[in-house]
Design a protein around this motif. Structure first.
Motif, PDB file in Angstrom:
ATOM      1  N   THR A   1      -1.088  -4.811 -10.522  1.00 31.65           N
ATOM      2  CA  THR A   1      -1.844  -3.509 -10.999  1.00 31.65           C
ATOM      3  C   THR A   1      -2.066  -2.542  -9.691  1.00 31.65           C
ATOM      4  OG1 THR A   1      -3.910  -4.565 -10.278  1.00 31.65           O
ATOM      5  CG2 THR A   1      -3.340  -4.812 -12.506  1.00 31.65           C
ATOM      6  N   GLU A   2      -2.271  -1.284 -10.020  1.00 30.73           N
ATOM      7  CA  GLU A   2      -2.266  -0.512  -9.031  1.00 30.73           C
ATOM      8  C   GLU A   2      -3.670   0.335  -8.929  1.00 30.73           C
ATOM      9  OE1 GLU A   2       0.339   3.448  -7.470  1.00 30.73           O
ATOM     10  OE2 GLU A   2       0.189   3.220  -9.530  1.00 30.73           O
ATOM     11  N   LEU A   3      -4.449   0.408  -7.771  1.00 28.67           N
ATOM     12  CA  LEU A   3      -5.637   0.664  -7.775  1.00 28.67           C
ATOM     13  C   LEU A   3      -5.500   2.180  -6.917  1.00 28.67           C
ATOM     14  CD1 LEU A   3      -7.660  -2.101  -6.373  1.00 28.67           C
ATOM     15  CD2 LEU A   3      -7.571  -1.438  -8.839  1.00 28.67           C
TER      16      LEU A   3
ATOM     17  N   LEU B   1       0.809  -1.281   0.000  1.00 31.10           N
ATOM     18  CA  LEU B   1       0.165   0.038  -0.209  1.00 31.10           C
ATOM     19  C   LEU B   1       0.776   1.125   0.095  1.00 31.10           C
ATOM     20  CD1 LEU B   1      -2.988  -0.897   2.687  1.00 31.10           C
ATOM     21  CD2 LEU B   1      -3.108  -1.090   0.033  1.00 31.10           C
ATOM     22  N   GLU B   2       0.314   2.306  -0.554  1.00 29.00           N
ATOM     23  CA  GLU B   2       0.947   3.577  -0.723  1.00 29.00           C
ATOM     24  C   GLU B   2       0.015   4.615  -0.134  1.00 29.00           C
ATOM     25  OE1 GLU B   2       3.124   4.451  -4.750  1.00 29.00           O
ATOM     26  OE2 GLU B   2       1.724   2.823  -4.965  1.00 29.00           O
ATOM     27  N   VAL B   3       0.417   5.090   1.232  1.00 33.01           N
ATOM     28  CA  VAL B   3      -0.768   5.983   1.834  1.00 33.01           C
ATOM     29  C   VAL B   3      -0.340   7.406   1.822  1.00 33.01           C
ATOM     30  CG1 VAL B   3      -2.210   6.129   3.790  1.00 33.01           C
ATOM     31  CG2 VAL B   3      -1.691   3.849   3.241  1.00 33.01           C
TER      32      VAL B   3
ATOM     33  N   ALA C   1      -3.474   1.008  -3.840  1.00 33.46           N
ATOM     34  CA  ALA C   1      -3.050  -0.404  -3.531  1.00 33.46           C
ATOM     35  C   ALA C   1      -2.528  -1.028  -4.668  1.00 33.46           C
ATOM     36  CB  ALA C   1      -4.185  -1.319  -2.911  1.00 33.46           C
ATOM     37  N   ASN C   2      -1.435  -1.770  -4.470  1.00 28.97           N
ATOM     38  CA  ASN C   2      -0.914  -2.630  -5.451  1.00 28.97           C
ATOM     39  C   ASN C   2      -1.214  -4.041  -5.243  1.00 28.97           C
ATOM     40  OD1 ASN C   2       1.455  -0.300  -7.121  1.00 28.97           O
ATOM     41  ND2 ASN C   2       0.915   0.038  -4.933  1.00 28.97           N
ATOM     42  N   ILE C   3      -1.307  -4.767  -6.472  1.00 25.05           N
ATOM     43  CA  ILE C   3      -1.752  -6.165  -6.331  1.00 25.05           C
ATOM     44  C   ILE C   3      -1.140  -6.887  -7.069  1.00 25.05           C
ATOM     45  CG2 ILE C   3      -4.065  -7.535  -6.156  1.00 25.05           C
ATOM     46  CD1 ILE C   3      -4.980  -4.498  -5.846  1.00 25.05           C
TER      47      ILE C   3
HETATM   48 MG    MG Z   1       2.718   3.714  -6.966  1.00 21.16          MG
END
Ligand code: MG
Ligand code: ADP
Ligand code: ZN
Length: 480
Positions: free
Chosen positions: A214-216, A9-11, A198-200
């Protein structure tokens, strides 16, 4: 084939400051468009940014509270891209030399503790906001509001250590508590103070190498974080099971449809041409300064959770709920200082109190029942003045009217009947009216006792003491 889910996660967290990151404009939310602007945050030519010291110190605090090392030297960089909400044509951020590195957060899920690594925490400025005319009755036009431009943010980047949507949600919850406890952010998700990407990816179980992710982007509630990741895991599973490949791309979550859709692919991804910002000096942080900041860090949720379990003898679960927010834990501790039965307090807070607050989406700070008033109610039960059942009614009334519990009890005549003679008469009456059931009881059908207790409670309008009724019924029936 079975796949393992991998999430990082990037927050983005808005840090509490009165003024913006590089100018003295206010950060106040809800002002008229472009009220909080000046030549610096509007990106006029020739202006010079100056770093907000309070922001730096709060960011250091966030780093230390998440076990990051504060870099002795860190630096701002320009992230170049064109977008109408970015007046300078670049965002001032950090890239190769961030403020904090190598931290971790412990999450608790189903009674187990797991450590999630933090790659980095860096400082950056927020961009502005576009308002599209469709919502304002002027379709085809777009407006820009630069109030948010230059609002200070920290970006917290996790390692790809999360393994399920539930873990991602727990991580976000724990991060939010830590930031609230340290008071570096109000973490208000509705106002955008906490935003999550979120990166999944999936990989075959047992495989070391990470799969294509993928990045949401811009998930703005706990529920959406979990739902969007759940959807994305299912989608990627379907792609892989069909023998296709997951495409590396940025996707958005449509919460109405509960689906994610593609926003841009890797080929369309920006090359930001990062380089150190020549307008800003490197940030030098010496050890003494770091130690000074470390001293301001209060007891954190994790320590408090452990203390609640040992000091008050609470189950882990209760300790987790009660320490999830600083104000809730303060509420509990105020009660516990007035009444020495912590588990009973915990039951009432986690049950009735939180249920009522959730109904009206209120925070514990807005709770109409003070810790004193709640404890007074619990004491009335403890002293046998009212039954637990009646207490529920009194509680609801307290919540609505903010009256003291004893006032409600007296006003409505809810006191438990302690007059032995009155109870005796009611018990006698119920026995005589139910001779058939008495016979059944005497023939070994013990369940009947519950029915008889219920009849007496009904006759007393809930005001008899169930324990005493139980005892008296048994005594009388053994002599019949
Ligand atoms: Mg990113
Ligand atoms: P970017 O800045 O381009 O988004 P980063 O390498 O900084 O890329 O990664 C951002 C986030 O993505 C981090 O939280 C990281 O843990 C996560 N991440 C990286 N690779 C994967 C992957 N294969 N699967 C899931 N998460 C990943
Ligand atoms: Zn400004």
């Amino acid at each position: 084939m079975k796949y393992e889910t991998v999430i990082g996660l990037e927050v983005h967290v808005q840090i509490n400051t009165k003024t913006k990151i590089f100018c003295s404009c206010s950060t106040e939310f809800g002002k008229p468009p472009n009220a909080n602007t000046c030549p610096i945050c509007l990106g006029m030519p020739g202006v010079l940014p100056v770093l907000n010291k309070q922001f730096l110190e709060s960011s250091m605090k966030a780093c230390l509270a998440t076990h990051c090392t504060v870099a002795p030297m860190n630096r701002f960089a320009r992230k170049n891209y064109f977008y109408p909400d970015l007046p300078k044509g670049y965002q001032i951020s950090q890239f190769e030399e961030p403020l904090g590195i190598d931290g971790h957060i412990n999450i608790y899920l189903n009674g187990t503790k797991k450590r999630i690594g933090l790659t980095r925490i860096h400082m950056e400025e927020d961009a502005g906001k576009l308002i599209h005319g469709e919502n304002l009755g002027s379709p085809g036009k777009s407006y820009v509001d630069f109030n948010r431009t230059g609002v200070p943010l920290c970006e917290v980047v996790s390692e790809p250590d999360l393994r399920s949507p539930e873990e991602a949600r727990a991580y976000l919850g724990e991060l939010k508590s830590i930031l609230e406890y340290t008071q570096v952010s109000d973490c208000n998700m509705e106002e955008g103070s906490l935003r999550c990407d979120a990166n999944i990816s999936l990989r075959p179980e047992g495989q070391e190498e990470l799969g294509t992710r993928t990045e949401l982007k811009n998930l703005n509630s706990f529920k959406f974080v979990q739902k969007a990741i759940e959807y994305e895991v299912e989608r990627q599973t379907r792609v892989l099971e069909q023998g296709d490949k997951v495409i590396q791309e940025t996707r958005l979550y449509d919460s109405d449809r509960g689906e994610t859709f593609s926003m841009r692919s890797k080929e369309e991804a920006h090359d930001y041409r990062y380089f150190p910002d020549p307008d800003l000096v490197p940030v030098i942080v010496d050890e003494a300064w770091v130690e000074e900041i470390r001293k301001t860090i209060p007891e954190l949720p994790e320590q408090k959770r452990e203390r609640f379990a040992t000091e008050y003898g609470l189950p882990e679960y209760d300790a987790g709920v009660l320490t999830s927010s600083r104000s809730l834990s303060n509420y509990f501790e105020k009660c516990a200082s007035l009444f020495s039965k912590p588990k009973i307090i915990s039951n009432w807070i986690m049950g009735d109190l939180l249920r009522e607050l959730n109904k009206t989406h209120q925070d514990i700070d807005e709770c109409p029942i003070s810790p004193d008033a709640l404890v007074n109610l619990l004491k009335l039960i403890d002293e046998g003045v009212i039954s637990g059942n009646i207490a529920k009614t009194v509680f609801e009334e307290m919540y609505q009217t903010q009256k003291e519990p004893i006032a409600i009890v007296e006003e409505k005549g809810l006191k438990q009947i302690t007059d032995d003679k009155a109870i005796d008469e009611m018990v006698e009456g119920v026995l005589q009216a139910n001779l058939g059931q008495v016979e059944e009881y005497k023939n070994g059908k013990e369940k009947v006792l519950g029915f008889l207790v219920g009849q007496v409670m009904k006759a007393s309008k809930g005001k008899a003491n169930p324990g005493a009724v139980n005892k008296l019924l048994k005594e009388k029936m053994s002599g019949m």
